[in-house]
Design a protein around this motif. Sequence first.
Motif, PDB file in Angstrom:
ATOM      1  N   ASN A 169       0.898  -1.024  -0.006  1.00  0.00           N
ATOM      2  CA  ASN A 169      -0.364  -0.247   0.496  1.00  0.00           C
ATOM      3  C   ASN A 169       0.545   1.590  -0.135  1.00  0.00           C
ATOM      4  N   ASP A 170       2.362   1.149  -0.244  1.00  0.00           N
ATOM      5  CA  ASP A 170       3.318   2.243  -0.060  1.00  0.00           C
ATOM      6  C   ASP A 170       3.407   2.474  -2.033  1.00  0.00           C
ATOM      7  N   SER A 171       3.515   4.331  -2.082  1.00  0.00           N
ATOM      8  CA  SER A 171       3.408   4.678  -3.174  1.00  0.00           C
ATOM      9  C   SER A 171       5.034   5.207  -3.171  1.00  0.00           C
ATOM     10  N   PHE A 172       5.509   5.039  -4.882  1.00  0.00           N
ATOM     11  CA  PHE A 172       6.540   6.001  -4.736  1.00  0.00           C
ATOM     12  C   PHE A 172       6.453   6.253  -6.366  1.00  0.00           C
ATOM     13  N   PHE A 173       7.379   7.119  -6.616  1.00  0.00           N
ATOM     14  CA  PHE A 173       7.823   7.717  -8.061  1.00  0.00           C
ATOM     15  C   PHE A 173       8.669   6.563  -8.558  1.00  0.00           C
ATOM     16  N   SER A 174       8.080   6.443  -9.562  1.00  0.00           N
ATOM     17  CA  SER A 174       9.524   6.583 -11.318  1.00  0.00           C
ATOM     18  C   SER A 174      10.050   7.175 -12.507  1.00  0.00           C
ATOM     19  N   PHE A 175      10.824   7.211 -12.299  1.00  0.00           N
ATOM     20  CA  PHE A 175      10.907   8.085 -13.830  1.00  0.00           C
ATOM     21  C   PHE A 175      11.424   7.313 -14.856  1.00  0.00           C
ATOM     22  N   PHE A 176      11.399   7.986 -16.348  1.00  0.00           N
ATOM     23  CA  PHE A 176      11.143   6.936 -17.639  1.00  0.00           C
ATOM     24  C   PHE A 176      11.788   7.819 -18.342  1.00  0.00           C
ATOM     25  N   LEU A 177      13.459   7.866 -19.828  1.00  0.00           N
ATOM     26  CA  LEU A 177      13.649   8.524 -20.015  1.00  0.00           C
ATOM     27  C   LEU A 177      13.061   8.668 -21.710  1.00  0.00           C
ATOM     28  N   LYS A 178      12.864   9.217 -21.680  1.00  0.00           N
ATOM     29  CA  LYS A 178      11.933   9.586 -23.361  1.00  0.00           C
ATOM     30  C   LYS A 178      12.732   9.005 -24.126  1.00  0.00           C
ATOM     31  N   GLU A 179      12.481   8.138 -25.256  1.00  0.00           N
ATOM     32  CA  GLU A 179      12.745   7.230 -26.275  1.00  0.00           C
ATOM     33  C   GLU A 179      13.528   8.206 -27.464  1.00  0.00           C
ATOM     34  N   GLY A 180      14.379   8.354 -28.006  1.00  0.00           N
ATOM     35  CA  GLY A 180      15.334   9.215 -29.026  1.00  0.00           C
ATOM     36  C   GLY A 180      15.859  10.364 -28.649  1.00  0.00           C
ATOM     37  N   ASP A 181      15.590  10.830 -27.361  1.00  0.00           N
ATOM     38  CA  ASP A 181      15.805  11.782 -26.957  1.00  0.00           C
ATOM     39  C   ASP A 181      16.187  11.765 -25.355  1.00  0.00           C
ATOM     40  N   PRO A 182      16.988  11.335 -24.825  1.00  0.00           N
ATOM     41  CA  PRO A 182      17.358  11.697 -23.571  1.00  0.00           C
ATOM     42  C   PRO A 182      17.381  12.850 -22.975  1.00  0.00           C
ATOM     43  N   SER A 183      17.790  13.271 -23.484  1.00  0.00           N
ATOM     44  CA  SER A 183      17.718  15.467 -22.932  1.00  0.00           C
ATOM     45  C   SER A 183      16.719  15.274 -22.468  1.00  0.00           C
ATOM     46  N   LYS A 184      15.258  15.356 -22.954  1.00  0.00           N
ATOM     47  CA  LYS A 184      14.310  15.793 -22.245  1.00  0.00           C
ATOM     48  C   LYS A 184      14.339  15.490 -20.699  1.00  0.00           C
ATOM     49  N   ILE A 185      13.020  16.194 -20.468  1.00  0.00           N
ATOM     50  CA  ILE A 185      12.747  15.430 -19.267  1.00  0.00           C
ATOM     51  C   ILE A 185      12.057  14.291 -19.030  1.00  0.00           C
ATOM     52  N   PRO A 186      12.334  13.163 -18.163  1.00  0.00           N
ATOM     53  CA  PRO A 186      11.785  12.018 -18.374  1.00  0.00           C
ATOM     54  C   PRO A 186      10.363  11.975 -17.882  1.00  0.00           C
ATOM     55  N   ASN A 187       9.276  10.946 -18.221  1.00  0.00           N
ATOM     56  CA  ASN A 187       8.218  10.813 -17.659  1.00  0.00           C
ATOM     57  C   ASN A 187       8.009   9.959 -16.332  1.00  0.00           C
ATOM     58  N   THR A 188       7.374  10.805 -15.414  1.00  0.00           N
ATOM     59  CA  THR A 188       7.445  10.480 -13.901  1.00  0.00           C
ATOM     60  C   THR A 188       5.779   9.761 -13.750  1.00  0.00           C
ATOM     61  N   ARG A 189       5.905   8.626 -12.827  1.00  0.00           N
ATOM     62  CA  ARG A 189       5.232   8.144 -12.260  1.00  0.00           C
ATOM     63  C   ARG A 189       4.601   7.878 -11.373  1.00  0.00           C
ATOM     64  N   ARG A 190       3.356   7.809 -10.789  1.00  0.00           N
ATOM     65  CA  ARG A 190       2.684   7.351  -9.930  1.00  0.00           C
ATOM     66  C   ARG A 190       2.805   6.186  -9.368  1.00  0.00           C
ATOM     67  N   PHE A 191       3.172   5.597  -8.549  1.00  0.00           N
ATOM     68  CA  PHE A 191       2.700   3.991  -8.452  1.00  0.00           C
ATOM     69  C   PHE A 191       2.515   3.651  -6.832  1.00  0.00           C
ATOM     70  N   LYS A 192       0.964   2.651  -6.743  1.00  0.00           N
ATOM     71  CA  LYS A 192       0.440   2.328  -5.042  1.00  0.00           C
ATOM     72  C   LYS A 192       0.861   0.432  -5.266  1.00  0.00           C
TER      73      LYS A 192
END
Length: 413
Positions: A169-192
């Motif tokens: 039942n804990d929540s956490f943040f995860s970060f995913f690099l954008k394909e083709g352009d790692p310099s861009k701000i990564p995608n962020t998701r909050r999961f439970k």
Amino acid sequence: MNFELFIAKRLITGKEHKISISAPIIKIAIAAIAIGLVMMLIAIATGVGLKRKIREKVAAFNGHIQISNYDNNTSEVSLEPVSLNQKFYPKFENITGVDHVQAVATKGGIIRTEETFEGILAKGVGKDYDWTVFDEYLVAGRHPNYLDTLNDEVLISQIMANRLGLELNDSFFSFFLKEGDPSKIPNTRRFKIVGIYDSGFEEFDSTYVFVDIRHIQRMNKWKEDQVGNFEVFLSNFDDLETKTNEIYGKTLSELDTQNIKSKYFRIFEWIGLFDFNIGLIIGIMIIVGGINMITALLVLILERTQMIGVLKALGSANWSIRKVFLYNAAYLIAIGLFWGNLIGLGVLFIQQKYRIFKFPNPEEYYIDYIPVYINVYTIALLNLGVMVLCLLMLLIPSYIITRISPVKAIKFE
């Protein structure tokens, strides 16, 4: 009752008052057969059980066969999408032996907490995913529910939860690099976390986090009908190579087909050695049991030399007398097989139910307890094989009966 069987019965029951059976030798021979069968049963049941468990775990994370785009991508991350609009999805109509087909997608990312972080492989699954393969690995919570709208529920491993200091039942943040352009701000998701699993397969447990496939589709800017690859589950693992070739021939030319044997060839090469070990143990035990039975037979022949001479003087053929001793040996082997089955199967059933015996180093075998697989057909074949091979080994020593002279035998003491 014919003459040979009558004499054999007298020998077996020990009712021939002029002859005393050497009880210690007979007991040792029976014990050798029983102990040998116990060892063979344990070797087969545990060897096959371990192979099946490892195969099941690898298949639980990958399916038996994977269908993906034909590209140069050798990583686990899904780069080029595959359309869901395939003739084989959601079910192979023209290939038998396929239990289930499911669509998945994977994406590399990082879980970040206040204290630490871990690299992950987010495996996106949807409403078609078969969670039953993970039922026995679930140690807390439940499987995520991806049947309705997009949600943030995830299934995480016990190893990863311990490393990150996370609980159910804990929540956490995860970060995913954008394909083709790692310099861009990564995608962020909050999961439970709604479920925690522990398969014992550290190679997978330390990597995989199960998420809603729609998250990966959105991050990769895929359409709703685009996925990373398909996983195919078979009803019979022994048909893996055959079905792989069949599926390859029934899919489009731009799609590649790979099974888990080729994908994880090192693991399957390793478990393939179990067959050699099982065969070696069976061979050694049959030889040991056979040698003990040969010794027992020679002792019986030696003790009954006078009786052999009398039977020959009465006109009995050599083969008829040999059969008397072979019947007796078969009876002794049968006693040993009875006790061997009783003890061996008893131990295996107890282990199968209570899992008493554990591996001292479970990380090397991908499982903490010693698995057992009992097959009635295999057990029957093993018993028959032991009986036949031991009797064949006794044919040569029984030949000594033909060399006994009636005159000398009757005077023998």
